[in-house]
Scaffold this motif. Structure first.
Motif, PDB file in Angstrom:
ATOM      1  N   LEU A   1       2.361 -13.267  16.489  1.00 45.84           N
ATOM      2  CA  LEU A   1       3.823 -13.665  16.882  1.00 45.84           C
ATOM      3  C   LEU A   1       4.421 -15.011  15.702  1.00 45.84           C
ATOM      4  O   LEU A   1       5.248 -15.083  15.193  1.00 45.84           O
ATOM      5  N   LEU A   2       3.272 -15.944  15.713  1.00 45.69           N
ATOM      6  CA  LEU A   2       3.591 -16.956  14.899  1.00 45.69           C
ATOM      7  C   LEU A   2       3.526 -16.708  13.466  1.00 45.69           C
ATOM      8  O   LEU A   2       4.486 -17.193  12.727  1.00 45.69           O
ATOM      9  N   ASN A   3       2.514 -15.916  12.988  1.00 44.94           N
ATOM     10  CA  ASN A   3       2.493 -15.400  11.634  1.00 44.94           C
ATOM     11  C   ASN A   3       3.709 -14.738  11.439  1.00 44.94           C
ATOM     12  O   ASN A   3       4.412 -14.734  10.439  1.00 44.94           O
ATOM     13  N   ASN A   4       4.395 -13.621  12.315  1.00 45.10           N
ATOM     14  CA  ASN A   4       5.387 -12.846  12.017  1.00 45.10           C
ATOM     15  C   ASN A   4       6.516 -13.745  11.680  1.00 45.10           C
ATOM     16  O   ASN A   4       7.442 -13.596  10.933  1.00 45.10           O
ATOM     17  N   ALA A   5       6.697 -15.078  12.526  1.00 44.85           N
ATOM     18  CA  ALA A   5       7.884 -16.114  12.403  1.00 44.85           C
ATOM     19  C   ALA A   5       7.719 -16.829  11.148  1.00 44.85           C
ATOM     20  O   ALA A   5       8.949 -17.000  10.616  1.00 44.85           O
ATOM     21  N   ALA A   6       6.584 -17.130  10.820  1.00 46.99           N
ATOM     22  CA  ALA A   6       6.387 -17.669   9.565  1.00 46.99           C
ATOM     23  C   ALA A   6       6.530 -16.956   8.391  1.00 46.99           C
ATOM     24  O   ALA A   6       7.061 -17.565   7.337  1.00 46.99           O
ATOM     25  N   LYS A   7       6.306 -15.861   8.479  1.00 49.04           N
ATOM     26  CA  LYS A   7       6.605 -14.860   7.241  1.00 49.04           C
ATOM     27  C   LYS A   7       8.056 -14.733   6.940  1.00 49.04           C
ATOM     28  O   LYS A   7       8.393 -14.751   5.669  1.00 49.04           O
ATOM     29  N   PHE A   8       8.951 -14.764   8.034  1.00 46.61           N
ATOM     30  CA  PHE A   8      10.258 -14.404   7.649  1.00 46.61           C
ATOM     31  C   PHE A   8      11.304 -15.806   7.891  1.00 46.61           C
ATOM     32  O   PHE A   8      12.334 -15.762   8.092  1.00 46.61           O
ATOM     33  N   THR A   9      10.593 -16.797   8.156  1.00 47.32           N
ATOM     34  CA  THR A   9      11.176 -18.090   8.068  1.00 47.32           C
ATOM     35  C   THR A   9      11.096 -19.057   6.760  1.00 47.32           C
ATOM     36  O   THR A   9       9.750 -19.341   6.494  1.00 47.32           O
ATOM     37  N   GLU A  10      12.099 -19.303   6.164  1.00 46.02           N
ATOM     38  CA  GLU A  10      11.714 -20.155   4.819  1.00 46.02           C
ATOM     39  C   GLU A  10      11.872 -21.453   5.342  1.00 46.02           C
ATOM     40  O   GLU A  10      11.310 -22.489   4.700  1.00 46.02           O
ATOM     41  N   GLN A  11      12.854 -22.023   6.201  1.00 42.97           N
ATOM     42  CA  GLN A  11      12.971 -23.373   6.438  1.00 42.97           C
ATOM     43  C   GLN A  11      13.392 -23.410   7.813  1.00 42.97           C
ATOM     44  O   GLN A  11      14.189 -22.545   8.268  1.00 42.97           O
ATOM     45  N   GLY A  12      13.160 -24.534   8.513  1.00 47.96           N
ATOM     46  CA  GLY A  12      13.908 -24.724   9.993  1.00 47.96           C
ATOM     47  C   GLY A  12      12.557 -24.912  10.918  1.00 47.96           C
ATOM     48  O   GLY A  12      11.886 -26.063  10.909  1.00 47.96           O
ATOM     49  N   GLU A  13      12.619 -24.257  12.183  1.00 44.03           N
ATOM     50  CA  GLU A  13      11.729 -24.523  13.258  1.00 44.03           C
ATOM     51  C   GLU A  13      11.296 -23.194  13.610  1.00 44.03           C
ATOM     52  O   GLU A  13      11.897 -22.220  13.867  1.00 44.03           O
ATOM     53  N   ILE A  14       9.860 -23.433  14.155  1.00 44.93           N
ATOM     54  CA  ILE A  14       9.265 -22.283  14.871  1.00 44.93           C
ATOM     55  C   ILE A  14       8.811 -23.192  16.349  1.00 44.93           C
ATOM     56  O   ILE A  14       7.964 -23.969  16.128  1.00 44.93           O
ATOM     57  N   ALA A  15       9.253 -22.606  17.403  1.00 42.76           N
ATOM     58  CA  ALA A  15       9.145 -23.202  18.843  1.00 42.76           C
ATOM     59  C   ALA A  15       8.689 -22.216  19.581  1.00 42.76           C
ATOM     60  O   ALA A  15       9.014 -21.027  19.817  1.00 42.76           O
ATOM     61  N   VAL A  16       7.651 -22.577  20.298  1.00 39.72           N
ATOM     62  CA  VAL A  16       6.945 -21.833  21.607  1.00 39.72           C
ATOM     63  C   VAL A  16       7.241 -22.612  22.558  1.00 39.72           C
ATOM     64  O   VAL A  16       7.030 -23.846  22.980  1.00 39.72           O
ATOM     65  N   SER A  17       7.642 -21.755  23.827  1.00 39.68           N
ATOM     66  CA  SER A  17       8.020 -22.476  25.116  1.00 39.68           C
ATOM     67  C   SER A  17       7.352 -21.516  26.191  1.00 39.68           C
ATOM     68  O   SER A  17       7.148 -20.394  25.910  1.00 39.68           O
ATOM     69  N   VAL A  18       6.706 -22.368  27.179  1.00 43.07           N
ATOM     70  CA  VAL A  18       5.991 -21.511  28.421  1.00 43.07           C
ATOM     71  C   VAL A  18       6.559 -21.818  29.702  1.00 43.07           C
ATOM     72  O   VAL A  18       6.754 -22.959  29.934  1.00 43.07           O
ATOM     73  N   SER A  19       6.713 -20.781  30.625  1.00 42.71           N
ATOM     74  CA  SER A  19       7.385 -21.034  31.858  1.00 42.71           C
ATOM     75  C   SER A  19       6.341 -20.259  32.754  1.00 42.71           C
ATOM     76  O   SER A  19       5.679 -19.264  32.244  1.00 42.71           O
ATOM     77  N   SER A  20       6.691 -20.371  33.971  1.00 46.40           N
ATOM     78  CA  SER A  20       5.495 -19.881  35.019  1.00 46.40           C
ATOM     79  C   SER A  20       6.482 -19.408  36.273  1.00 46.40           C
ATOM     80  O   SER A  20       7.205 -20.134  36.372  1.00 46.40           O
ATOM     81  N   THR A  21       6.037 -18.219  36.815  1.00 48.32           N
ATOM     82  CA  THR A  21       6.855 -17.775  38.151  1.00 48.32           C
ATOM     83  C   THR A  21       5.633 -17.724  38.995  1.00 48.32           C
ATOM     84  O   THR A  21       4.673 -16.706  38.835  1.00 48.32           O
ATOM     85  N   ASN A  22       5.633 -18.329  40.278  1.00 43.62           N
ATOM     86  CA  ASN A  22       4.515 -17.819  41.449  1.00 43.62           C
ATOM     87  C   ASN A  22       4.666 -16.328  41.809  1.00 43.62           C
ATOM     88  O   ASN A  22       5.789 -16.131  42.273  1.00 43.62           O
ATOM     89  N   LEU A  23       3.789 -15.649  41.945  1.00 44.22           N
ATOM     90  CA  LEU A  23       3.642 -14.345  42.589  1.00 44.22           C
ATOM     91  C   LEU A  23       3.425 -14.312  44.040  1.00 44.22           C
ATOM     92  O   LEU A  23       2.709 -15.183  44.489  1.00 44.22           O
ATOM     93  N   ASP A  24       3.660 -13.206  44.813  1.00 47.41           N
ATOM     94  CA  ASP A  24       3.312 -13.327  46.349  1.00 47.41           C
ATOM     95  C   ASP A  24       1.940 -13.189  46.643  1.00 47.41           C
ATOM     96  O   ASP A  24       1.496 -13.675  47.409  1.00 47.41           O
ATOM     97  N   ASP A  25       0.973 -12.600  45.477  1.00 49.34           N
ATOM     98  CA  ASP A  25      -0.366 -12.480  45.807  1.00 49.34           C
ATOM     99  C   ASP A  25      -1.166 -13.854  45.307  1.00 49.34           C
ATOM    100  O   ASP A  25      -2.294 -13.564  45.357  1.00 49.34           O
ATOM    101  N   GLY A  26      -0.417 -14.936  44.964  1.00 50.34           N
ATOM    102  CA  GLY A  26      -1.137 -16.147  44.607  1.00 50.34           C
ATOM    103  C   GLY A  26      -1.271 -16.154  43.104  1.00 50.34           C
ATOM    104  O   GLY A  26      -1.759 -17.307  42.881  1.00 50.34           O
TER     105      GLY A  26
END
Length: 981
Positions: free
Chosen positions: A726-751
């Motif tokens: 995904l980062l390579n794909n983003a860098a391939k089609f982006t000439e300038q600007g920013e590539i940012a990765v965000s991560v979030s989490s959700t707790n599931l019922d089974d732990g």
């Protein structure tokens, strides 16, 4: 001045409370009248009118006193007060009484007369006479005061009537509060008259509180009359006052006491009254009291006589009944489900037993004297087949079955009783309930019929044998299967039922439900007993007579009667020949598919080996050239070598993607389950991609939310692969600007966790109509994009499939000219205990089965053996080892490696997995067998990339794992791991 204002405020408050409480009483009394009927309604309505006059009087009194600031006594308000008394008394007299006997009514009249005359005499002598005799002139104030006194007598008479009357139960509780209100009025009026005569009355004093209480008592009486509660503590208290309080019974005696008090202490007050009148009144009271006592004595004497008579009669009747009941109980006590009636000639019930009472649900006293068919069944004529009517008509005993209107069946027997002249005097009717027996018989017949129908129409061939082995049921399906009709086999035993299947008489599955015979058990391909119900299931090929060999599935079970005794057995047989053939065909297809899968796996392994082996030489040699400081390469030559290495890396990436996609689609890819450092994975992926963006002005950043765990369980290699794609794909089609990765989490019922990654760029964006092609294999958004940016179109397809393998999903949001956001989720488990020390995904030493021990030698003293069949790879690897300061011996096969180990002790073996004569796995196993202790450390070098390669290498006894094309950094790390442990 302040004292006057305070008095005025108190006066205003008292007048307001008096008026408002009177109005409330009017409303409550009207509410009570609304809920009443007849005489009670009139009584409460008249009392409401009386309180309306009281409200008028209170209002005018307050107006004169507060607004006009004049003395309200005497005034027009007195008219309202004086009208209250007779009207309220009239309402009391109209209250309905409970029914009284003439003697009770006479007693109430005498008690009321005694009390009223005594009270009037006391009132006249102690109050009226002194006032009249002490005044020379009669004023208006005196006249009104005397009028109030007279009205008090009227109200007192009504109070006595209320206390001495026998009221209806619903009126008792309201009457208690009416009496309290009337008593409050009498007390307040007496105090008011005394203060008026003495000139000490002050409006707004505590006396007003008594009048307010009177209004509230009357209002509460109206409410209680309109809304009687199911459980009212006041109801219990009021009944005790009216029925059991000694005060009510002794009111006449209090009147006698008041009369005699005049003769003893009231002499000086009685001078103003004619002594003859006093004597006549006293005599009248005493005479009435004597009459009252005579009535009481007569009542008690009559009550005693009646009680004694009733006691004697009851004892006699009880004795007679007891003797009779004992006789009947002795006769009928042991009978169960038996009804006994004794009827007269007109079929009227004289005596019945307890069973009839219980079955009918009617008490005996209600049934006696009624005709049996009317009392029990509500009929107007005898039941059909009634033996009682027949016995009366025929004059002889009759017996038969009787079906009563409630659907029950009885054995009915009626015997007429006759006197000496032969006249029928009664009938004894005995009924025995046989409904349960009849119902059981009907149910049994119906059950047998249904069972026969069920067996007959079962789709499986079914037959039943009794405990003697005789066939008692043979359905249509087994007729069709065997060609044997039911008529020709029913009733036959001696294993006759086995003839159609085996052509001989012998035990079959139905005979083994009680005990399996090992001799015949062997003839079944499969046989099993259910541990719960003891049924048997068996499969076998059987030679059906006239139909050839068939594969049959049989189910047999024992049958037991209600006592748990063995009764017989049942067996169902199904021809599953076609199913068996399909299963065999499926088994053959499965084996062919597995063979094809193995062939495909071998093909992929060979292809991986054949492609990676030359690539190992290309990439390895270019690395050596680029790293060779002694080589005097011109800048142009170095640029050409760099192009070769870049092209080789690109070709290797394409080959890896194709192999990955092939393995995933063939379900040959396998995920690891080990700790992942989320932050480290993101950083290493960004470091790898950021170094390849060249001169592009791109800023890389990432954000991890607080709820995301630092370590999770999963496949770190595959997660990094997705992020890098995904980062390579983003860098391939982006000439300038920013590539940012965000991560979030959700707790599931089974732990576990659902981890959500988002890779956002500011590139060219994707048209809406092209998004559906993004995740297709070998697909680009359009041809121009492919020409400008290059690529095979496999990265996103592989990433999406890997995401789905991790129980997640992938999607994209994009706008042309703005950029794109690629989202994906994975399912991850929490880490139990301390996380492991994680290293790079390509370094197998971080997750091998055991660490390599310290060899306690310097690097240059390590004895290294390179087992590699490809000459080019031998040269490349030896050159890399030489560049790192090591020398290595070479073996071209596994056999050569074993021979070398026999001649010389080696510390480390780089073992190619695929070699002729003996491959690396077999060679490693042989090394471990020959040298279990102190043998060399073995590092696998393989070009294969299939599922399970790593596990196979470790299982064969190898200590590490390096993928081709071999990088000098991987060899350096392997050597460092051997040296440092």
């Amino acid at each position: 001045m302040e004292v006057i204002e305070d008095k005025r405020s108190i006066l205003l408050m008292n007048d307001f409370l008096l008026t408002s409480s009177a109005i409330v009483a009017v409303l409550c009394l009207l509410y009570a009248a609304k809920n009443m009927e007849g005489r009670a309604k009139s009584a409460w309505l008249i009392m409401a009118v009386a309180m309306l006059f009281e409200s008028f009087a209170e209002g005018t009194w307050a107006f004169i006193e507060v607004v006009l600031q004049e003395d309200p006594f005497p005034s027009v308000s007195d008219i309202g007060y004086l009208m209250f008394y007779p009207l309220f008394a009239a309402g009391i007299f109209l209250l309905p009484n409970a029914p009284l006997s003439p003697r009770e009514r006479l007693g109430v009249i005498l008690d009321s007369a005694i009390v009223i005359i005594s009270a009037a005499l006391v009132f006249w002598i102690f109050y009226f006479a002194p006032i009249v005799s002490s005044l020379n002139t009669i004023t208006l104030e005196l006249t009104i005061s005397l009028a109030y006194s007279m009205m008090d007598i009227v109200l007192f008479v009504a109070l006595i009537r209320l206390l001495l009357s026998k009221l209806d139960a619903p009126t008792i509780t309201p009457a208690l509060f009416l009496a309290a209100g009337m008593a409050s009025v009498l007390v307040a009026d007496a105090v008011f008259c005394i203060q008026t005569q003495k000139g000490t009355y002050i409006s707004g004093s505590h006396l007003d509180t008594i009048w307010i209480s009177c209004n509230l008592f009357i209002a509460l009486a109206g409410l209680l009359q309109a809304n009687p509660y199911p459980f009212d503590p006041l109801k219990f208290l009021s009944r005790r006052i009216y029925s059991k309080s000694p005060l009510m019974a002794y009111l006449p005696y209090l009147g006698i006491g008041a009369t005699f008090s005049i003769l003893i202490w009231g002499y000086e007050y009685s001078q103003a009254v004619n002594q003859s009148i006093i004597a006549a009144c006293v005599g009248l009271v005493m005479g009435l009291m004597l009459v009252r006592q005579k009535i009481v004595f007569d009542e008690r004497n009559q009550l005693l006589t009646t009680t004694l008579t009733e006691i004697e009669e009851r004892k006699r009747v009880e004795k007679s009944l007891r003797e009779s009941e004992q006789e009947k109980a002795a006769i009928l006590g042991g009978l169960k489900n038996v009804v006994v009636e004794y009827l007269d000639p007109f079929m009227r019930l004289i005596w019945i037993n307890d069973n009839l009472q219980e079955s009918s649900g009617l008490p005996a006293n209600e049934m006696r004297g009624a005709r049996c068919y009317e009392a029990i069944f509500g009929r107007s004529e005898p039941c059909s087949g009634c033996t009682v009517a027949q016995a009366i008509n025929m004059g002889a005993s009759q017996e038969g079955d009787l079906i009563t209107p409630d659907g029950r069946t009885w054995i009915s027997r009626s015997s007429p009783l006759k006197d000496a002249d032969g006249k029928i005097t009664g009938v004894v009717h005995v009924l025995i309930d046989i409904s349960a027996r009849k119902s059981a018989e009907r149910a049994l017949k119906e059950s047998e019929r249904r069972l026969a129908d069920i067996i007959e129409f079962l789709p499986d061939a079914t037959f039943v044998v009794d405990k003697k082995g005789k066939v008692i049921s043979w359905n249509r399906a087994i007729e069709k299967m065997t060609g044997v009709n039911a008529e020709s086999i029913l009733g036959k035993g001696d294993y006759e039922y086995s003839q159609p299947f085996y052509g001989e008489r012998r035990p079959i599955l139905i005979d083994m439900v009680k005990r399996i015979d090992p001799k015949f058990e062997k003839e079944y391909d499969y046989i099993k007993r259910d541990t719960e119900d003891g049924s048997l299931v068996g499969e076998a090929y059987m030679p059906l007579q006239g139909k050839g060999k068939a594969y049959l599935l049989g189910s047999a079970s024992a049958l037991y009667d209600s006592n748990g005794d063995y009764w017989g057995a049942i067996e169902s047989i199904r021809d599953i020949t076609d199913r068996k053939r399909v299963e065999e065909e499926l088994q053959r297809s499965k084996e062919m598919a597995e063979s094809a899968t193995r062939a495909k796996s071998e093909f992929l392994a060979n292809m991986s080996h054949e492609i990676r082996t030359p690539m190992n030489a290309v990439i390895g040699l270019t690395d050596l050239l680029m790293d060779e400081k002694d080589e005097k390469l011109t800048s142009a030559q170095r640029e050409f070598v760099e192009m070769i290495r870049t092209s080789g890396d690109t070709l290797l990436s394409i080959i890896n993607n194709i192999l990955d996609l092939t393995k995933i689609e063939a379900n040959m890819a396998e995920l690891e389950h080990r700790p992942i450092d989320v932050k480290g994975c993101i950083e290493s992926s960004m470091d790898l991609v950021s170094g390849s963006v060249g001169d592009k002005r791109i800023k890389f950043s990432y954000k991890i939310e607080e709820n995301v765990p630092q370590f999770i369980m999963g496949d770190p290699t595959r997660l990094c692969q997705i992020l890098i794609n995904l980062l390579n794909n983003a860098a391939k089609f982006t000439e300038q600007g920013e590539i940012a990765v965000s991560v979030s989490s959700t707790n599931l019922d089974d732990g576990g966790y659902e981890i959500h990654f988002a890779v956002k760029d500011t590139g060219i964006g994707i048209p809406e109509d092209k998004m559906s092609r993004l995740f297709r294999s070998f697909s680009q958004v359009d041809a121009s994009t492919a020409r400008k940016y290059g690529g095979t179109g496999l990265g996103l397809a592989i990433s999406k499939k890997l995401t789905e393998m991790m129980n997640g999903r992938m999607w994209v949001e994009s706008a042309v000219g703005v950029g794109s956001v690629f989202h994906f989720t994975i399912r991850a488990d929490p880490i139990i205990g301390e996380p492991l020390d994680l290293s790079k995904p390509d370094n197998l030493y971080a997750h091998g089965k055991q660490k390599i021990k310290d060899l306690e030698r310097s690097n240059s003293e390590l004895n290294i053996l390179l087992a590699e069949d490809n000459v080019v790879n031998q040269i490349v690897t030896k050159k890399m080892l030489s560049k790192l300061g090591y020398n290595a011996d070479v073996a071209s096969s596994g056999i050569d490696a074993l021979k070398a180990l026999e001649k010389k002790r080696y510390d480390l073996v780089f073992m190619d997995v695929q070699m002729p004569e003996m491959d690396g796995l077999e060679a490693a196993r042989e090394i471990r067998r020959r040298w279990p202790e102190g043998g060399p450390k073995i590092i696998a070098v393989t070009a294969s990339a299939l599922k399970g390669d790593q596990e196979m290498c470790l299982a064969a006894g190898m200590d590490g794992y390096i993928m081709k094309p071999t990088k000098i950094e991987a060899i350096r790390e392997a050597l460092q791991a051997v040296a440092k442990g």
